[in-house]
Design an enzyme around this catalytic site. Structure first.
Site, PDB file in Angstrom:
ATOM      1  N   GLN A 209       0.840  -1.201   0.000  1.00 45.42           N
ATOM      2  CA  GLN A 209       0.000   0.000   0.000  1.00 45.42           C
ATOM      3  C   GLN A 209       0.873   1.249   0.000  1.00 45.42           C
ATOM      4  O   GLN A 209       1.924   1.272   0.635  1.00 45.42           O
ATOM      5  CB  GLN A 209      -0.887   0.030   1.253  1.00 45.42           C
ATOM      6  CG  GLN A 209      -1.897  -1.088   1.328  1.00 45.42           C
ATOM      7  CD  GLN A 209      -2.885  -1.054   0.198  1.00 45.42           C
ATOM      8  OE1 GLN A 209      -3.224   0.015  -0.300  1.00 45.42           O
ATOM      9  NE2 GLN A 209      -3.334  -2.199  -0.218  1.00 45.42           N
ATOM     10  N   LYS A 210       0.384   2.266  -0.685  1.00 45.15           N
ATOM     11  CA  LYS A 210       1.166   3.482  -0.845  1.00 45.15           C
ATOM     12  C   LYS A 210       1.670   4.036   0.493  1.00 45.15           C
ATOM     13  O   LYS A 210       2.834   4.380   0.632  1.00 45.15           O
ATOM     14  CB  LYS A 210       0.301   4.532  -1.541  1.00 45.15           C
ATOM     15  CG  LYS A 210       1.112   5.608  -2.166  1.00 45.15           C
ATOM     16  CD  LYS A 210       0.255   6.414  -3.111  1.00 45.15           C
ATOM     17  CE  LYS A 210       1.109   7.371  -3.917  1.00 45.15           C
ATOM     18  NZ  LYS A 210       0.288   8.182  -4.814  1.00 45.15           N
TER      19      LYS A 210
END
Lengths: 184, 346
Positions: free
Chosen positions: A70-71
């Site tokens: 995830q970013k």
């Protein structure tokens, strides 16, 4: 006798390989890890932190680190760089919308000094999907041919069916082995 | 006291540090019989490593200049060994020994690398692609997408799902050894992409089996998704209603969304605000029997729904995240899915 024991111990320790598995979210990193390890892959949730598995393969003890993609947690990837022998970059071959993101993140990662000696294996995952790009297309899209700083290879695979995973792992282990332990 | 012990250590080091022997043997490598060469190289390698280690361990006690001279000697030797090795034992693939020497002999490495990479990709190419021509056309027809629309009703039946007549890549034949024909390909789950839609209604409920649903940049849209074998991935959406069933739900940079979800793992949100979650409206999508079959086809457990266990990547505290909530009974709009499905007939 004492010296021999020390040498042997040292040798055992040496045979450890540390693989770091990274890639955008939903690339299939955890699925690959679980598939390699022979676990159930139907109930995998998005990774909030990381998973580690230790496996024996071709006489090496492999520690595979699977870190969430995830970013907002990509900034923590760097905490795992130290001592990494091989980087496994996992790509969702059907995720055309984010190939640019994928390329950017990979090339940024390769700038990282602490990964400078690592072999790079790119898994073009999800080949079971009919809309998946081929490994040749992924290689172009990610501009892999521009990479001169690392040993690299790309392997088309499907974590879902298990196809060609072993081949990729074999390559990366072989490459690391011949690089670090050229006695073998 | 200190000074003498440091001097002692330095003296000790000088007495033990003897690169000469290794140097001579290195020079004599050419004359070593082929059968013993590998062993000899290994031996030398270990000795060079030991020397290097000895130097670094004694950095504290040695004058800087001496340290540099010693390290230089070690480096020169290991470089020479690398060169000798690649010349004398050419068959082994990657010939550099340490990361440091790698940089200095990069041209050789690159050659090796390209060579190995080419063989690698060509073997895998043979494995996965019986034929490459026409690949892009196949991709187009198999990757279903709706993009850049405003104020329309879009339904998946409208997409041309005609048979992919072009030979397709076959996967996993190593394991199951079966060549898939076009018919079985049609049965494979396909990914769908929805991008840049405004004020649209989208119906993806159809006989086609779906894999992952990629959604990006939707404004004020209503999307109905049947149970799918892959994930639902959503980026940059606003003011939409999303109805879907999947293995994993990952939502990013979106706000003001109504989400009716059946998800068999904890859904996640990231950089999202004002997200409202409710259970999937099962009975509005298909009849119970057909729905059960679609769930099974997609490999989804219909009894496990984690829609109310959202994980917010921007909220690591124990308390409830302010970015999402579960809808209360009176907030749930029933009949939304039904209305969208009914639009197909117009």
């Amino acid at each position: 006798m004492g010296l021999l024991t020390i040498l042997k111990k040292n040798r055992q320790k040496e045979k450890e390989i540390r693989l770091l598995m990274l890639g955008l979210d939903n690339a299939g990193k955890t699925t690959i890890l679980k598939r390699i390890n022979g676990e159930d892959i139907d109930t995998i949730a998005p990774t909030l932190g990381f998973n580690i598995k230790t496996l024996e393969h071709r006489g090496y003890k492999m520690n595979i680190w699977d870190v969430g993609g995830q970013k907002s947690i990509r900034t923590y990837w760097r905490n795992y760089f130290e001592q990494t022998d091989g980087l496994v970059w996992v790509v969702d071959s059907a995720d055309r919308l984010r190939l640019d993101d994928c390329k950017k993140e990979l090339h940024e990662l390769l700038q990282e000094e602490r990964l400078s000696g690592a072999s790079l294996l790119v898994f073009a995952n999800k080949q079971d999907l009919p809309g998946a790009l081929t490994d040749v297309q992924i290689r172009e899209a990610l501009e892999l041919d521009k990479i001169v700083t690392h040993h690299w290879a790309i392997q088309a695979c499907s974590a879902k069916t298990g196809a060609h995973l072993l081949k990729g792992i074999d390559w990366v282990v072989g490459d690391i082995g011949s690089r670090i332990y050229l006695l073998d | 006291m200190m000074a003498t012990s440091v001097a002692d250590a330095a003296r000790q080091f000088r007495a033990s540090f003897d690169p000469e022997r290794s140097k001579q043997e290195l020079a004599a490598l050419d004359n070593v019989p082929k059968t013993e060469i590998q062993q000899k190289i290994d031996e030398l390698l270990q000795r060079i490593r030991a020397l290097e280690k000895a130097v670094t361990e004694n950095v504290q006690t040695l004058p800087a200049f001496e340290t540099r001279v010693c390290l230089e000697a070690v480096r020169a030797m290991s470089e020479q060994l690398t060169m000798m090795r690649s010349r004398l034992v050419p068959r082994l693939k990657f010939t550099f020994k340490s990361r440091k020497t790698a940089a200095s002999s990069s041209s050789l490495l690159f050659e090796n690398k390209t060579e190995s990479m080419d063989t690698d990709s060509s073997t895998s190419a043979m494995d996965t692609r019986p034929s490459t021509p026409g690949m892009s056309e196949v991709d187009q027809s198999l990757f279903m997408k709706f993009e850049n629309r405003t104020g329309e009703h879009l339904f998946i039946g409208a997409l041309d799902l005609a048979s992919p007549s072009v030979p397709m890549k076959v996967d996993g034949e190593e394991e199951n050894n079966e060549v898939k024909d076009a018919a079985s390909l049609l049965n494979q789950a396909r990914d769908v992409a929805l991008t840049n839609l405004e004020d649209c209604t989208v119906n993806l409920v159809h006989d086609t089996r779906l894999g992952a649903i990629h959604i990006r940049n939707l404004k004020r849209c209503t999307v109905v998704i049947p149970p799918v074998a892959g994930s639902i991935l959503l980026h940059d959406c606003e003011g939409c209603t999303l109805i879907g069933a999947c293995h994993q739900s990952r939502m990013h940079t979106s706000s003001n969304m109504d989400i009716y979800l059946h998800v068999t793992s904890e859904p996640i949100i990231e950089d999202c605000t004002d997200m409202r979650f409710a259970p999937y409206p099962y009975d509005e999508i298909l009849t119970p029997e057909r729905l059960a079959r679609v769930f099974e086809d997609a490999g989804l457990d219909q009894t496990a729904n984690y829609y109310q266990k959202v994980k917010d990547f921007n909220w690591l505290r124990q308390q409830q995240s302010p970015n999402w909530k579960v809808m209360s009974e009176d907030q749930i709009h029933s009949g939304v899915a039904q209305k969208v499905l009914a639009l197909d007939r117009h």
